[in-house]
Design a protein around this motif. Structure first.
Motif, PDB file in Angstrom:
ATOM      1  N   SER A  95      32.016   1.066  32.483  1.00 31.73           N
ATOM      2  CA  SER A  95      32.383   0.659  31.132  1.00 31.73           C
ATOM      3  C   SER A  95      33.790   0.050  31.151  1.00 31.73           C
ATOM      4  O   SER A  95      34.545   0.231  32.117  1.00 31.73           O
ATOM      5  CB  SER A  95      32.372   1.877  30.211  1.00 31.73           C
ATOM      6  OG  SER A  95      33.419   2.779  30.585  1.00 31.73           O
ATOM      7  N   VAL A 150      25.410   7.301  20.915  1.00 34.33           N
ATOM      8  CA  VAL A 150      24.946   7.601  22.260  1.00 34.33           C
ATOM      9  C   VAL A 150      24.746   9.103  22.391  1.00 34.33           C
ATOM     10  O   VAL A 150      25.535   9.896  21.883  1.00 34.33           O
ATOM     11  CB  VAL A 150      25.978   7.109  23.306  1.00 34.33           C
ATOM     12  CG1 VAL A 150      25.518   7.482  24.716  1.00 34.33           C
ATOM     13  CG2 VAL A 150      26.167   5.607  23.185  1.00 34.33           C
ATOM     14  N   GLU A 181      14.661  11.060  35.533  1.00 35.71           N
ATOM     15  CA  GLU A 181      13.935  10.188  34.611  1.00 35.71           C
ATOM     16  C   GLU A 181      12.603   9.723  35.184  1.00 35.71           C
ATOM     17  O   GLU A 181      11.710   9.279  34.451  1.00 35.71           O
ATOM     18  CB  GLU A 181      14.788   8.963  34.251  1.00 35.71           C
ATOM     19  CG  GLU A 181      15.941   9.262  33.319  1.00 35.71           C
ATOM     20  CD  GLU A 181      17.143   9.832  34.057  1.00 35.71           C
ATOM     21  OE1 GLU A 181      18.134  10.150  33.387  1.00 35.71           O
ATOM     22  OE2 GLU A 181      17.094   9.958  35.306  1.00 35.71           O
ATOM     23  N   THR A 189      20.966   8.792  38.918  1.00 35.81           N
ATOM     24  CA  THR A 189      22.015   8.249  38.067  1.00 35.81           C
ATOM     25  C   THR A 189      23.324   8.230  38.836  1.00 35.81           C
ATOM     26  O   THR A 189      23.610   9.136  39.625  1.00 35.81           O
ATOM     27  CB  THR A 189      22.164   9.087  36.784  1.00 35.81           C
ATOM     28  OG1 THR A 189      20.940   9.030  36.047  1.00 35.81           O
ATOM     29  CG2 THR A 189      23.300   8.579  35.904  1.00 35.81           C
ATOM     30  N   PRO A 225      28.284  11.429  29.221  1.00 37.58           N
ATOM     31  CA  PRO A 225      27.846  10.025  29.138  1.00 37.58           C
ATOM     32  C   PRO A 225      28.971   9.053  29.446  1.00 37.58           C
ATOM     33  O   PRO A 225      28.719   7.938  29.904  1.00 37.58           O
ATOM     34  CB  PRO A 225      27.352   9.890  27.691  1.00 37.58           C
ATOM     35  CG  PRO A 225      27.922  11.065  26.964  1.00 37.58           C
ATOM     36  CD  PRO A 225      28.077  12.155  27.956  1.00 37.58           C
ATOM     37  N   GLY A 230      26.678   2.491  34.587  1.00 34.73           N
ATOM     38  CA  GLY A 230      25.427   1.828  34.257  1.00 34.73           C
ATOM     39  C   GLY A 230      24.621   2.646  33.277  1.00 34.73           C
ATOM     40  O   GLY A 230      25.143   3.087  32.246  1.00 34.73           O
ATOM     41  N   GLU A 231      23.358   2.896  33.593  1.00 35.36           N
ATOM     42  CA  GLU A 231      22.470   3.632  32.710  1.00 35.36           C
ATOM     43  C   GLU A 231      21.861   4.824  33.450  1.00 35.36           C
ATOM     44  O   GLU A 231      21.647   4.767  34.664  1.00 35.36           O
ATOM     45  CB  GLU A 231      21.333   2.727  32.222  1.00 35.36           C
ATOM     46  CG  GLU A 231      21.786   1.494  31.476  1.00 35.36           C
ATOM     47  CD  GLU A 231      20.615   0.588  31.143  1.00 35.36           C
ATOM     48  OE1 GLU A 231      19.459   1.092  31.127  1.00 35.36           O
ATOM     49  OE2 GLU A 231      20.835  -0.610  30.931  1.00 35.36           O
ATOM     50  N   PRO A 232      21.560   5.901  32.736  1.00 37.25           N
ATOM     51  CA  PRO A 232      20.855   7.017  33.366  1.00 37.25           C
ATOM     52  C   PRO A 232      19.536   6.560  33.975  1.00 37.25           C
ATOM     53  O   PRO A 232      18.799   5.767  33.371  1.00 37.25           O
ATOM     54  CB  PRO A 232      20.628   7.998  32.206  1.00 37.25           C
ATOM     55  CG  PRO A 232      21.730   7.689  31.238  1.00 37.25           C
ATOM     56  CD  PRO A 232      21.925   6.197  31.326  1.00 37.25           C
ATOM     57  N   ARG A 234      19.211   4.643  36.491  1.00 38.31           N
ATOM     58  CA  ARG A 234      19.343   3.345  37.149  1.00 38.31           C
ATOM     59  C   ARG A 234      20.391   3.371  38.250  1.00 38.31           C
ATOM     60  O   ARG A 234      20.873   2.329  38.692  1.00 38.31           O
ATOM     61  CB  ARG A 234      19.704   2.276  36.115  1.00 38.31           C
ATOM     62  CG  ARG A 234      18.694   2.091  34.984  1.00 38.31           C
ATOM     63  CD  ARG A 234      17.379   1.527  35.475  1.00 38.31           C
ATOM     64  NE  ARG A 234      17.555   0.205  36.044  1.00 38.31           N
ATOM     65  CZ  ARG A 234      17.550  -0.920  35.331  1.00 38.31           C
ATOM     66  NH1 ARG A 234      17.385  -0.867  34.015  1.00 38.31           N
ATOM     67  NH2 ARG A 234      17.688  -2.078  35.923  1.00 38.31           N
TER      68      ARG A 234
END
Length: 389
Positions: A95, A150, A181, A189, A225, A230-232, A234
């Motif tokens: 981020s 979020v 996931e 992650t 978070p 990136g994203e959980p 991924r």
């Protein structure tokens, strides 16, 4: 650059880097303590603007940088590469807050980064990670209600990482953990974990390495978070994007060592008296040197081709990167080994260039995917291309 030669500006830049390695970086490396982070050396890399180049360069420029530093100072090359490997996921997937907090210190050589992927039971098979990230009520400093819509729930990391370069001395770690996931790689992650996070500890491993390599223990380490890169779910893509860039440049590191060993061998065999002449007059010696030079040149060109593929956005990057790392690291082992043989006993004396390279050249055939893994990647990509046709 053409397919066969560097441009004049590139050659001059590489020459300046080799000179800098010998003049400034090598003395700092020699003052360092084996198995410890050499912070004065990192600071010098930052002052010279070389750490910055890691984050703004394309793959080819990164390869030229690593090859040139490796020729004159393998410790400087490794220190630079580990900063890039540990922090590149932050650059690509982090981020704005994460990048602003950590990257300036990495570029300046003040903060030490580390890439924490390998585990006791998951080295070559990175998708088999076991470090568990279990859902918690909230991340560090976050309420369970979330921020800006979020999900504010965090995780607790439990498990172990091992054979992590710069551990346990790094200031932060890019950590890959199983969040579940999906199966295999789909449930991983990437997290940015500061070294002072509660529950995180580490110890050094006694390895054949001038830089620290250690293990990390995660005893319910809290992450939220705001720590996700990136994203959980991924995170495996974050890891592979990083490795696809750095694998060709591992090959460049190997090429730099091979070229240093080759040049030392040329100097030695052309001047060392033997049997009424010099070693270079012996056909067995001359032919061996010719083989060393040919393999080194082939590896160099394959590394540059892989870097060019990455910079052009080619879909062939995984195959070419694997080929470059495979050929270059295996070639460097061959060249250094034969250089030692042609030098004789003097090459085994502590402090000799070849004694140093002989210890350094072995590890690149293992890390960031062992040679056997690279062959598997190459074969899978070739058969995938056949199926697509």
């Amino acid at each position: 650059m053409t397919g066969f030669a560097l441009g004049v500006d590139q050659e001059e830049w590489c020459g300046r880097l080799r000179a800098l390695s010998a003049r400034r970086l090598r003395p700092l490396a020699e003052k360092g303590e084996p198995g410890r982070v050499n912070r004065p050396l990192l600071a010098a890399l930052g002052e010279e603007g070389l750490l910055e180049r890691v984050f703004v360069s394309g793959a080819l420029e990164l390869c030229l940088l690593r090859e040139s530093l490796a020729y004159g100072c393998t410790e400087a090359e490794t220190a630079l590469a580990l900063q890039g490997l540990g922090a590149y996921p932050v650059l690509r997937a982090g981020s704005p807050a994460q990048r602003e907090r950590w990257l300036p210190g990495v570029r300046a050589g003040r903060l030490v980064a580390a890439f924490a992927l390998s585990e006791p039971g998951a080295g070559s098979d990175a998708a088999a990670l076991a470090l568990a990230a279990e859902r918690d009520g909230g991340g560090p400093g976050r309420a369970a209600a979330g921020v800006d819509g979020v999900d504010g729930r965090g995780w607790r990391l439990t498990g172990e990482k091992r054979w992590i370069s710069n551990a346990p001395e790094a200031d932060f770690y890019t950590v890959f953990a199983r969040t579940g996931e999906g199966p295999g790689a789909k449930g991983v992650t990437a997290f940015l974990v500061p070294a002072d996070r509660p529950g995180l500890s580490g110890e050094a491993l006694d390895m054949l390495s001038p830089h620290p390599i250690g293990s990390l223990a995660f005893d319910g380490v809290p992450v939220g978070p705001e720590d996700v890169l990136g994203e959980p779910g991924r995170g495996f893509r974050v890891a592979m994007d990083t490795l696809n860039l750095f694998r060709p440049s591992v090959g460049a590191f190997a090429v730099g060592m091979a070229r240093a060993a080759l040049d030392a061998t040329l100097a030695h065999t052309s001047g060392r008296g033997a049997f009424g002449g010099v070693l270079a007059d012996l056909q067995a010696v001359a032919h061996r040197v010719a083989e060393m030079a040919t393999r080194t040149e082939a590896a160099r060109l394959l590394v540059y081709a892989a870097a060019g593929a990455y910079d052009s956005g080619s879909p062939e990057v995984p195959r070419r990167a694997a080929m470059a790392k495979l050929l270059a690291t295996e070639t460097a082992q061959y060249v250094v080994d034969h250089a030692v043989q042609l030098h004789g006993a003097i090459a085994l004396q502590r402090g000799h260039l070849l004694e140093h390279l002989y210890r350094e050249v072995r590890a690149p055939r293992i890390y960031e995917g062992a040679s056997e893994v690279q062959r598997t990647i190459i074969a899978k990509e070739l058969y995938r291309e056949v199926a697509a046709r």
